[in-house]
Design a protein around this motif. Structure first.
Motif, mmCIF file in Angstrom:
data_model
loop_
_atom_site.group_PDB
_atom_site.id
_atom_site.type_symbol
_atom_site.label_atom_id
_atom_site.label_comp_id
_atom_site.label_asym_id
_atom_site.label_seq_id
_atom_site.Cartn_x
_atom_site.Cartn_y
_atom_site.Cartn_z
ATOM 1 N N ALA A 119 0.832 -1.208 0.000
ATOM 2 C CA ALA A 119 0.000 0.000 0.000
ATOM 3 C C ALA A 119 0.865 1.256 0.000
ATOM 4 C CB ALA A 119 -0.934 -0.009 1.205
ATOM 5 N N PHE A 120 1.885 1.273 0.838
ATOM 6 C CA PHE A 120 2.785 2.430 0.861
ATOM 7 C C PHE A 120 3.560 2.544 -0.447
ATOM 8 C CE2 PHE A 120 2.416 2.628 5.584
ATOM 9 C CZ PHE A 120 2.253 3.995 5.711
ATOM 10 N N ARG A 121 4.065 1.418 -0.954
ATOM 11 C CA ARG A 121 4.834 1.448 -2.206
ATOM 12 C C ARG A 121 3.995 1.995 -3.348
ATOM 13 N NH1 ARG A 121 5.323 -4.145 -4.293
ATOM 14 N NH2 ARG A 121 3.303 -3.531 -5.159
ATOM 15 N N ASP A 122 2.739 1.557 -3.435
ATOM 16 C CA ASP A 122 1.859 2.031 -4.506
ATOM 17 C C ASP A 122 1.478 3.493 -4.329
ATOM 18 O OD1 ASP A 122 1.973 -0.448 -5.660
ATOM 19 O OD2 ASP A 122 0.028 -1.126 -4.905
ATOM 20 N N SER A 123 1.784 4.048 -3.173
ATOM 21 C CA SER A 123 1.567 5.473 -2.927
ATOM 22 C C SER A 123 2.867 6.262 -3.034
ATOM 23 C CB SER A 123 0.952 5.678 -1.535
ATOM 24 O OG SER A 123 -0.295 5.023 -1.439
ATOM 25 N N GLY A 124 3.943 5.586 -3.448
ATOM 26 C CA GLY A 124 5.222 6.261 -3.632
ATOM 27 C C GLY A 124 6.038 6.422 -2.373
ATOM 28 N N VAL A 125 5.665 5.720 -1.302
ATOM 29 C CA VAL A 125 6.359 5.846 -0.021
ATOM 30 C C VAL A 125 7.120 4.557 0.268
ATOM 31 C CG1 VAL A 125 6.087 6.170 2.470
ATOM 32 C CG2 VAL A 125 4.642 7.451 0.872
ATOM 33 N N PRO A 157 11.339 6.590 5.817
ATOM 34 C CA PRO A 157 12.148 7.802 5.639
ATOM 35 C C PRO A 157 11.258 9.009 5.360
ATOM 36 C CG PRO A 157 13.071 5.963 4.399
ATOM 37 C CD PRO A 157 11.727 5.513 4.883
ATOM 38 N N LEU A 158 11.586 10.134 5.962
ATOM 39 C CA LEU A 158 10.750 11.327 5.829
ATOM 40 C C LEU A 158 11.153 12.211 4.659
ATOM 41 C CD1 LEU A 158 10.282 12.369 9.564
ATOM 42 C CD2 LEU A 158 8.704 11.133 8.082
ATOM 43 N N GLU A 196 6.387 12.428 -1.489
ATOM 44 C CA GLU A 196 5.271 11.492 -1.478
ATOM 45 C C GLU A 196 4.778 11.179 -0.067
ATOM 46 O OE1 GLU A 196 4.064 11.172 -4.209
ATOM 47 O OE2 GLU A 196 5.681 11.404 -5.652
ATOM 48 N N ILE A 197 5.587 11.473 0.941
ATOM 49 C CA ILE A 197 5.167 11.196 2.311
ATOM 50 C C ILE A 197 4.204 12.265 2.823
ATOM 51 C CG2 ILE A 197 7.106 12.448 3.357
ATOM 52 C CD1 ILE A 197 5.512 9.182 4.659
ATOM 53 N N SER A 198 4.121 13.412 2.148
ATOM 54 C CA SER A 198 3.348 14.542 2.669
ATOM 55 C C SER A 198 1.872 14.246 2.927
ATOM 56 C CB SER A 198 3.489 15.761 1.746
ATOM 57 O OG SER A 198 3.033 15.470 0.453
ATOM 58 N N PRO A 199 1.168 13.407 2.122
ATOM 59 C CA PRO A 199 -0.241 13.139 2.448
ATOM 60 C C PRO A 199 -0.443 12.471 3.802
ATOM 61 C CG PRO A 199 0.229 12.501 0.190
ATOM 62 C CD PRO A 199 1.542 12.786 0.841
ATOM 63 N N PHE A 200 0.618 11.885 4.342
ATOM 64 C CA PHE A 200 0.511 11.212 5.631
ATOM 65 C C PHE A 200 1.037 12.071 6.772
ATOM 66 C CE2 PHE A 200 1.185 8.257 2.165
ATOM 67 C CZ PHE A 200 0.012 7.531 2.237
ATOM 68 N N PHE A 240 18.289 7.466 10.118
ATOM 69 C CA PHE A 240 18.248 6.528 8.995
ATOM 70 C C PHE A 240 19.347 6.944 8.026
ATOM 71 C CE2 PHE A 240 16.484 4.918 4.935
ATOM 72 C CZ PHE A 240 16.324 3.587 5.282
ATOM 73 N N GLY A 241 20.557 6.473 8.294
ATOM 74 C CA GLY A 241 21.704 6.943 7.530
ATOM 75 C C GLY A 241 21.867 8.435 7.754
ATOM 76 N N PRO A 242 22.010 9.199 6.669
ATOM 77 C CA PRO A 242 22.119 10.655 6.817
ATOM 78 C C PRO A 242 20.766 11.336 6.984
ATOM 79 C CG PRO A 242 22.321 10.060 4.512
ATOM 80 C CD PRO A 242 22.215 8.762 5.276
ATOM 81 N N GLU A 243 19.682 10.555 6.907
ATOM 82 C CA GLU A 243 18.336 11.115 6.952
ATOM 83 C C GLU A 243 17.664 10.832 8.292
ATOM 84 O OE1 GLU A 243 16.055 9.688 3.679
ATOM 85 O OE2 GLU A 243 17.728 9.760 2.277
ATOM 86 N N THR A 244 16.404 11.256 8.364
ATOM 87 C CA THR A 244 15.554 10.958 9.514
ATOM 88 C C THR A 244 14.376 10.129 9.036
ATOM 89 O OG1 THR A 244 16.149 13.037 10.585
ATOM 90 C CG2 THR A 244 14.159 11.951 11.370
ATOM 91 N N ALA A 245 13.979 9.164 9.841
ATOM 92 C CA ALA A 245 12.840 8.318 9.496
ATOM 93 C C ALA A 245 11.854 8.296 10.654
ATOM 94 C CB ALA A 245 13.299 6.898 9.175
ATOM 95 N N ALA A 246 10.607 8.015 10.320
ATOM 96 C CA ALA A 246 9.589 7.789 11.340
ATOM 97 C C ALA A 246 9.511 6.294 11.613
ATOM 98 C CB ALA A 246 8.238 8.311 10.869
ATOM 99 N N GLU A 247 9.593 5.930 12.868
ATOM 100 C CA GLU A 247 9.406 4.544 13.273
ATOM 101 C C GLU A 247 7.974 4.431 13.798
ATOM 102 O OE1 GLU A 247 12.152 2.435 13.109
ATOM 103 O OE2 GLU A 247 10.989 0.665 13.604
ATOM 104 N N VAL A 248 7.138 3.672 13.091
ATOM 105 C CA VAL A 248 5.724 3.555 13.439
ATOM 106 C C VAL A 248 5.482 2.159 14.004
ATOM 107 C CG1 VAL A 248 3.350 3.756 12.626
ATOM 108 C CG2 VAL A 248 5.152 5.139 11.563
ATOM 109 N N ALA A 249 5.254 2.081 15.302
ATOM 110 C CA ALA A 249 4.993 0.805 15.964
ATOM 111 C C ALA A 249 3.483 0.614 16.056
ATOM 112 C CB ALA A 249 5.630 0.786 17.347
ATOM 113 N N VAL A 250 2.936 -0.232 15.191
ATOM 114 C CA VAL A 250 1.489 -0.448 15.103
ATOM 115 C C VAL A 250 1.097 -1.515 16.124
ATOM 116 C CG1 VAL A 250 -0.428 -0.965 13.564
ATOM 117 C CG2 VAL A 250 1.650 0.099 12.651
ATOM 118 N N ALA A 251 0.176 -1.168 16.995
ATOM 119 C CA ALA A 251 -0.078 -1.999 18.173
ATOM 120 C C ALA A 251 -0.584 -3.398 17.839
ATOM 121 C CB ALA A 251 -1.063 -1.290 19.099
#
Length: 271
Positions: free
Chosen positions: A30-36, A56-57, A61-65, A98-109
């Protein structure tokens, strides 16, 4: 018999583990098909989140989320955390390196939360990504699986269809009425390194047909393989860039033309 306390962390059973793996695949798709780009990790124990995602932020393409796309400097994860809460997705969002970048870690319950996140991602998918998916499905239906369809700046880029697939697309859209012309011009099987002129002719023919089918001019640029690379890749044609609306028209034209008994609305190209 001694019973373990309820809060003891134990391995999940086999069925639950398989269910988590399945929803993790759906999330990644789902994320891949949304470009994320989202990288899932399965929780192996009862106390662990069902699925954790590293996202990765960087990239638009991450902006809609991320709400309105305006990231607070102090806490870029806040908009995503708020969005998940609004849609009843119980998850904890933290920032990680995340390497030289920043990423969101989403822990889904839970497993259920993961499926609600799948639905949320699909719901917020952009118009361009939906159109790209429709076109890819139409291509797959007629046997074109090696496609290069991308989304950039709200438009869909249709590139690098190999020459035999281009012939297939041309014949489908013209209901086979281009077969005689293809044979006459020698465009059907002339795909060795010497066939670069034939690829140029095919690009011109296909460009006229797909432009008419989608209602927008598509450049249709030939990308023939040279003598050096002809053994490692086929001749290709890049159709160009189109708006989501015109891509949907092209996808619909391909699907309709491939139906049994279809007559095809696109006339054969003028030679």
């Amino acid at each position: 018999m001694t019973t373990a306390p309820a809060d003891v962390d134990t391995p999940v059973d086999r069925a639950s583990l398989e269910a988590r793996r399945a929803v993790a695949r759906e999330l990644q798709t789902a994320f891949r098909d949304s470009g994320v780009h989202a990288m899932p990790k399965i929780g192996m124990t009862t106390a662990a989140p069902a699925v954790s995602l590293t996202i990765p932020l960087s990239g638009w393409e991450i902006s809609p989320f991320l709400g309105d796309g305006q990231l607070p400097v102090a806490n870029p994860a806040a908009p995503l955390q708020h969005l998940l809460g609004q849609h009843d997705v119980h998850a904890k969002v933290t920032l990680v390196e995340f390497g030289p970048e920043t990423a969101a870690e989403v822990a889904v319950a839970t497993y259920g939360d993961a499926w609600r996140l799948v639905a949320l991602v699909v719901e917020r998918r952009s118009e361009a990504h939906n159109a790209a998916l429709r076109l890819r499905a139409a291509f797959t239906k007629i046997g074109i699986t090696e496609d290069h369809i991308y989304v950039a700046a709200g438009t869909v880029q249709i590139g690098d269809i190999n020459a035999p697939d281009a012939v297939t697309l041309l014949e489908i859209l013209t209901n086979g009425n281009s077969s005689a012309a293809l044979d006459e011009l020698g465009l059907r099987n002339r795909w060795d390194a010497e066939g670069w002129r034939e690829v140029e002719k095919l690009a011109q023919l296909l460009g006229r047909v797909v432009s008419k089918a989608c209602g927008q001019y598509l450049e249709s640029v030939p990308n023939p393989a040279c003598h050096t690379c002809a053994s490692s890749r086929p001749h290709r044609i890049s159709l160009g860039t189109a708006s989501p609306q015109h891509v949907l028209l092209l996808a619909s034209a391909i699907t309709a033309a491939d139906e049994p008994g279809a007559c095809g609305d696109v006339a054969p190209p003028d030679m």
